[in-house]
Design a protein around this motif. Structure first.
Motif, PDB file in Angstrom:
ATOM      1  N   LEU B  81       0.684  -1.260  -0.047  1.00  0.00           N
ATOM      2  CA  LEU B  81       0.023   0.082  -0.027  1.00  0.00           C
ATOM      3  C   LEU B  81       0.839   1.150  -0.038  1.00  0.00           C
ATOM      4  O   LEU B  81       0.708   2.143  -0.694  1.00  0.00           O
ATOM      5  N   ASN B  82       2.047   1.208   0.682  1.00  0.00           N
ATOM      6  CA  ASN B  82       2.948   2.402   0.744  1.00  0.00           C
ATOM      7  C   ASN B  82       3.497   2.555  -0.602  1.00  0.00           C
ATOM      8  O   ASN B  82       3.710   3.670  -1.118  1.00  0.00           O
ATOM      9  N   ARG B  83       4.112   1.453  -1.303  1.00  0.00           N
ATOM     10  CA  ARG B  83       4.519   1.549  -2.674  1.00  0.00           C
ATOM     11  C   ARG B  83       3.584   2.287  -3.669  1.00  0.00           C
ATOM     12  O   ARG B  83       3.880   3.271  -4.531  1.00  0.00           O
ATOM     13  N   PHE B  84       2.221   1.818  -3.312  1.00  0.00           N
ATOM     14  CA  PHE B  84       1.069   2.296  -4.295  1.00  0.00           C
ATOM     15  C   PHE B  84       0.907   4.060  -3.957  1.00  0.00           C
ATOM     16  O   PHE B  84       0.858   4.486  -4.931  1.00  0.00           O
ATOM     17  N   ALA B  85       0.982   4.198  -2.609  1.00  0.00           N
ATOM     18  CA  ALA B  85       0.740   5.725  -2.322  1.00  0.00           C
ATOM     19  C   ALA B  85       1.754   6.423  -3.333  1.00  0.00           C
ATOM     20  O   ALA B  85       1.749   7.524  -3.514  1.00  0.00           O
ATOM     21  N   HIS B  86       3.205   6.137  -2.944  1.00  0.00           N
ATOM     22  CA  HIS B  86       4.432   6.763  -3.440  1.00  0.00           C
ATOM     23  C   HIS B  86       4.225   6.661  -5.095  1.00  0.00           C
ATOM     24  O   HIS B  86       5.070   7.568  -5.692  1.00  0.00           O
ATOM     25  N   SER B  87       3.518   5.653  -5.660  1.00  0.00           N
ATOM     26  CA  SER B  87       3.518   5.822  -6.998  1.00  0.00           C
ATOM     27  C   SER B  87       2.961   7.023  -7.973  1.00  0.00           C
ATOM     28  O   SER B  87       3.213   7.230  -8.986  1.00  0.00           O
ATOM     29  N   ALA B  88       2.446   7.917  -6.985  1.00  0.00           N
ATOM     30  CA  ALA B  88       1.876   9.320  -7.662  1.00  0.00           C
ATOM     31  C   ALA B  88       2.913  10.354  -7.249  1.00  0.00           C
ATOM     32  O   ALA B  88       2.607  11.474  -7.473  1.00  0.00           O
ATOM     33  N   ASP B  89       3.912   9.908  -6.585  1.00  0.00           N
ATOM     34  CA  ASP B  89       5.008  10.942  -6.247  1.00  0.00           C
ATOM     35  C   ASP B  89       5.496  11.765  -7.324  1.00  0.00           C
ATOM     36  O   ASP B  89       5.452  13.005  -7.366  1.00  0.00           O
ATOM     37  N   VAL B  90       5.841  11.001  -8.429  1.00  0.00           N
ATOM     38  CA  VAL B  90       6.640  11.929  -9.662  1.00  0.00           C
ATOM     39  C   VAL B  90       5.928  11.277 -10.696  1.00  0.00           C
ATOM     40  O   VAL B  90       5.544  10.065 -10.915  1.00  0.00           O
ATOM     41  N   PRO B  91       5.769  12.308 -11.723  1.00  0.00           N
ATOM     42  CA  PRO B  91       5.064  11.979 -13.176  1.00  0.00           C
ATOM     43  C   PRO B  91       5.690  10.833 -13.810  1.00  0.00           C
ATOM     44  O   PRO B  91       5.222   9.776 -14.408  1.00  0.00           O
ATOM     45  N   THR B 132       7.975   5.436 -16.918  1.00  0.00           N
ATOM     46  CA  THR B 132       6.681   5.598 -17.180  1.00  0.00           C
ATOM     47  C   THR B 132       5.816   6.136 -15.928  1.00  0.00           C
ATOM     48  O   THR B 132       6.764   6.336 -14.833  1.00  0.00           O
ATOM     49  N   ASN B 133       4.801   6.529 -16.057  1.00  0.00           N
ATOM     50  CA  ASN B 133       4.031   7.038 -14.748  1.00  0.00           C
ATOM     51  C   ASN B 133       3.517   5.642 -14.163  1.00  0.00           C
ATOM     52  O   ASN B 133       2.322   5.238 -14.696  1.00  0.00           O
ATOM     53  N   PRO B 134       3.935   5.444 -13.080  1.00  0.00           N
ATOM     54  CA  PRO B 134       3.457   3.709 -12.399  1.00  0.00           C
ATOM     55  C   PRO B 134       1.960   4.128 -11.991  1.00  0.00           C
ATOM     56  O   PRO B 134       1.411   2.961 -12.275  1.00  0.00           O
ATOM     57  N   PHE B 135       1.521   5.236 -11.364  1.00  0.00           N
ATOM     58  CA  PHE B 135       0.099   5.172 -11.096  1.00  0.00           C
ATOM     59  C   PHE B 135      -0.756   5.054 -11.881  1.00  0.00           C
ATOM     60  O   PHE B 135      -1.669   4.247 -12.095  1.00  0.00           O
ATOM     61  N   LEU B 136      -0.422   5.881 -13.397  1.00  0.00           N
ATOM     62  CA  LEU B 136      -1.563   5.644 -14.531  1.00  0.00           C
ATOM     63  C   LEU B 136      -1.320   4.130 -15.124  1.00  0.00           C
ATOM     64  O   LEU B 136      -2.519   3.821 -15.577  1.00  0.00           O
ATOM     65  N   LEU B 137      -0.103   3.638 -14.930  1.00  0.00           N
ATOM     66  CA  LEU B 137       0.041   2.486 -15.666  1.00  0.00           C
ATOM     67  C   LEU B 137      -0.817   1.276 -14.613  1.00  0.00           C
ATOM     68  O   LEU B 137      -1.517   0.414 -15.265  1.00  0.00           O
ATOM     69  N   MET B 138      -0.646   1.578 -13.468  1.00  0.00           N
ATOM     70  CA  MET B 138      -1.529   0.525 -12.634  1.00  0.00           C
ATOM     71  C   MET B 138      -2.714   0.725 -12.910  1.00  0.00           C
ATOM     72  O   MET B 138      -3.654  -0.262 -12.766  1.00  0.00           O
ATOM     73  N   ARG B 139      -3.301   1.737 -13.045  1.00  0.00           N
ATOM     74  CA  ARG B 139      -4.843   2.180 -13.300  1.00  0.00           C
ATOM     75  C   ARG B 139      -5.428   1.410 -14.554  1.00  0.00           C
ATOM     76  O   ARG B 139      -6.275   0.778 -14.373  1.00  0.00           O
ATOM     77  N   ALA B 140      -4.302   1.561 -15.370  1.00  0.00           N
ATOM     78  CA  ALA B 140      -4.771   1.007 -16.745  1.00  0.00           C
ATOM     79  C   ALA B 140      -4.832  -0.568 -16.684  1.00  0.00           C
ATOM     80  O   ALA B 140      -5.788  -1.119 -16.942  1.00  0.00           O
TER      81      ALA B 140
END
Lengths: 143, 222
Positions: B81-91, B132-140
């Motif tokens: 969950l912590n890694r996920f929260a930090h996935s939005a730190d940088v674009p 890549t942007n990890p947050f957007l990739l995970m969402r996809a």
């Protein structure tokens, strides 16, 4: 507390196992079901004084199970356990006939208090049903 | 300029974040509930021992082992969950796709389990790395898995994997056949919007009569 019959319904096997052990140490008779379907089977076979039911389970969830349990026996005393007690879900559960709900991790002492309350409610309903039955017979026979 | 899909995607980011967090904290509450009952059981045993002077050492050892297991389980959930929260730190950042796919599969597993669906990863030994942007990739990827879960009957199996390509990598989610255009047009549109953000492409490929693959091709942004 003496020999109340409890059904624990939760897909977390470790949780039900420990909770059952603690309850049994206090004289309760505990059965376990790991799914809604299993709970329905057990309730068809046996009567329980209280059912502790997890809200979120694979397959039939807590709300669905609650509805089906109440169809089998509308007098069942059901206490819902939930990991995240949303007000909407909890209100829905009570409207559907749940006796009460508790948020996980539940306080064991409070859970036992609710079981006692469930038992008392069930006994009241049983007495009420018996009284109704007696009145019905008295009217029919004209004594 | 088509602003509507972008707005939808932005609004959905919070919802995606909420779904992942709610699911993880629910699992954590189960862990805490088990530890709480185990500690309660130890208290019961100690109360008994105070009365009769007999301590069941084996029983205590077994409980301690179970507490240890639950703390490992809880720690795994918290770290993920912590890694996920930090996935939005940088674009944009360089990520190992194996790590991203393992995490998003684990997050999705609880939703799959609710329908008795099995999720499996098939990842290469040498993970592709990509900027890549990890947050957007995970969402996809989560959206692809979500489409597969909602299209599957119970007891289905969904496979998530990836492979290195010349200029990037390809991620696949293989599940039962679905008509994505008709049944999941909104999610399909969302993935297209996310693909624009991360310079990727989304497609669906038939895998015989009973299954198909959602494909995400991504190029490195670094």
């Amino acid at each position: 507390m003496a020999q109340e019959k409890i059904l624990l319904v939760d897909d977390e096997a470790e949780f039900t196992s420990v909770l059952a052990e603690r309850m049994e140490a206090r004289g309760l008779q505990v059965d376990i079901a790991h799914s809604g379907e299993e709970a329905l089977d057990k309730v068809r076979e046996k009567t329980y004084d209280a059912i502790i039911l997890d809200m979120l389970m694979p397959g039939m969830d807590g709300i669905e199970t609650l509805k089906e349990l109440r169809k089998i026996n509308p007098d069942l005393q059901i206490i819902l356990l939930t990991g995240y007690a949303t007000v909407e879900k909890s209100v829905e559960a009570v409207k559907l006939g749940a006796m009460d709900f508790m948020e996980k991790p539940a306080d064991f002492k409070k859970l036992l208090e609710k079981i006692t309350e469930a038992f008392n409610r069930k006994m009241f309903l049983v007495e009420q049903r018996s009284e109704e039955e007696i009145q019905k017979i008295l009217k029919q026979k004209g004594w | 300029m088509d602003t509507h899909p972008r707005t939808t995607a932005d609004r959905g980011n919070a919802s995606f974040f909420g779904r992942i967090t709610a699911s993880s904290t629910h699992e954590l509450s189960n862990v805490v509930a088990i530890i709480r009952e185990l500690s309660g059981l130890m208290g019961d045993l100690l109360a008994g021992a105070a009365g009769n002077g007999v301590v069941n050492v084996e029983k205590f050892q077994s409980i301690v082992g179970k507490i240890e297991e639950q703390t490992v389980r809880g720690n795994t959930i918290i770290k993920r969950l912590n890694r996920f929260a930090h996935s939005a730190d940088v674009p944009v950042v360089t990520v190992k796709l194996n790590d991203i796919l393992t995490d998003i599969t684990d997050f999705s597993r609880r939703f799959a389990v609710m329908k008795n669906i099995e999720l499996e990863t098939q990842l290469p030994a040498d993970s592709p790395e990509i900027g890549t942007n990890p947050f957007l990739l995970m969402r996809a990827v989560f959206t692809c898995i979500d489409i597969s879960i909602s299209s599957s009957d119970t007891d289905a199996r969904i496979v998530i994997g990836c492979e290195k390509k010349d200029t990037g990598a390809q991620i696949y989610v293989t599940g039962p056949c679905i008509n994505i255009a008709e049944q999941h047009s909104e999610k399909n549109e969302l993935i297209d919007v996310l693909m624009k953000e991360i310079n990727g492409a989304f497609g669906v490929e038939s895998q015989g009569t009973n299954s198909q693959r959602c494909l995400i091709d991504i190029q490195s942004l670094i």
